[in-house]
Write an enzyme that holds these catalytic residues in place. Sequence first.
Site, PDB file in Angstrom:
ATOM      1  N   ASN A 121     -14.916  15.757  -0.056  1.00 41.24           N
ATOM      2  CA  ASN A 121     -15.644  14.493  -0.108  1.00 41.24           C
ATOM      3  C   ASN A 121     -17.133  14.771   0.064  1.00 41.24           C
ATOM      4  O   ASN A 121     -17.526  15.750   0.701  1.00 41.24           O
ATOM      5  CB  ASN A 121     -15.153  13.567   1.012  1.00 41.24           C
ATOM      6  CG  ASN A 121     -15.880  12.230   1.027  1.00 41.24           C
ATOM      7  OD1 ASN A 121     -15.913  11.531   0.011  1.00 41.24           O
ATOM      8  ND2 ASN A 121     -16.444  11.873   2.160  1.00 41.24           N
ATOM      9  N   ARG A 180       0.833  -1.207   0.000  1.00 39.80           N
ATOM     10  CA  ARG A 180       0.000   0.000   0.000  1.00 39.80           C
ATOM     11  C   ARG A 180       0.868   1.258   0.000  1.00 39.80           C
ATOM     12  O   ARG A 180       0.492   2.277  -0.571  1.00 39.80           O
ATOM     13  CB  ARG A 180      -0.933  -0.016   1.209  1.00 39.80           C
ATOM     14  CG  ARG A 180      -1.914   1.166   1.262  1.00 39.80           C
ATOM     15  CD  ARG A 180      -2.710   1.337  -0.028  1.00 39.80           C
ATOM     16  NE  ARG A 180      -3.586   0.242  -0.294  1.00 39.80           N
ATOM     17  CZ  ARG A 180      -4.872   0.215   0.037  1.00 39.80           C
ATOM     18  NH1 ARG A 180      -5.416   1.230   0.656  1.00 39.80           N
ATOM     19  NH2 ARG A 180      -5.604  -0.833  -0.283  1.00 39.80           N
ATOM     20  N   HIS A 220     -20.541  13.062   1.655  1.00 38.41           N
ATOM     21  CA  HIS A 220     -21.013  11.993   2.555  1.00 38.41           C
ATOM     22  C   HIS A 220     -22.534  12.034   2.608  1.00 38.41           C
ATOM     23  O   HIS A 220     -23.122  13.119   2.754  1.00 38.41           O
ATOM     24  CB  HIS A 220     -20.436  12.172   3.953  1.00 38.41           C
ATOM     25  CG  HIS A 220     -20.811  11.061   4.890  1.00 38.41           C
ATOM     26  ND1 HIS A 220     -20.219   9.818   4.822  1.00 38.41           N
ATOM     27  CD2 HIS A 220     -21.746  10.988   5.870  1.00 38.41           C
ATOM     28  CE1 HIS A 220     -20.769   9.031   5.743  1.00 38.41           C
ATOM     29  NE2 HIS A 220     -21.707   9.715   6.383  1.00 38.41           N
TER      30      HIS A 220
END
Length: 211
Positions: free
Chosen positions: A108, A66, A110
């Site tokens: 973002n 990752r 939500h």
Amino acid sequence: MLRIAVLVSGGGTNLQAIIDRLEDGTIRNACIRLVLSNNKNAYALKRAEEHGIPAECLSPKDFDSRQQYNKALLKRLQEENVDLIVLAGFMVVIPPEIIHAFKNRIINIHPSLIPSFCGTGYYGLRVHEAALKKGVRVSGATVHFVDEGTDTGPIILQKAVGVRQDDTPEILQRRIMEEAEWQIMPKAIDLIARGKVHVENGRVRIEEEDE
């Protein structure tokens, strides 16, 4: 001109809302430089290609760790000289190195009115299932800046949507997308592109419209 990268994992309905508002002039002084997905089969990539927007897949599965993936993702965003990163259903945790490199430049959406039904484990239909289980009369959506926490960054815009007695999680999800998400995400991008959004002491201040 605000240079945007949109990060997606699935169908890209919020991406489509952004594209539509760019094309009709609702979002001003901005352009999408790159649509990037962690999923090569994401329909969002096709949506981008149909509108002549560069689109590509960068998947963690193609890297040994990752850490390597995070480094490659950061490098790709920096190569495009991106001003704003828009998370539109991106199901990958944004690492601290990207958050720090793009401080207050990642947003973002939500599907609830934060601080309700947010944080670790609250995503997709789970948000709406929890809202219905609680019996709330109002839900909605929130656009916020991304920080090191989960759904904890400064709130930019929110829009409430009524909950009906016969709602299922799927029906509520669709209505919140149509009545809230697809409206406030493009609006937030437009405000940012026109320099109207400022973060002060951990809170967002939006300049009053001149028009």
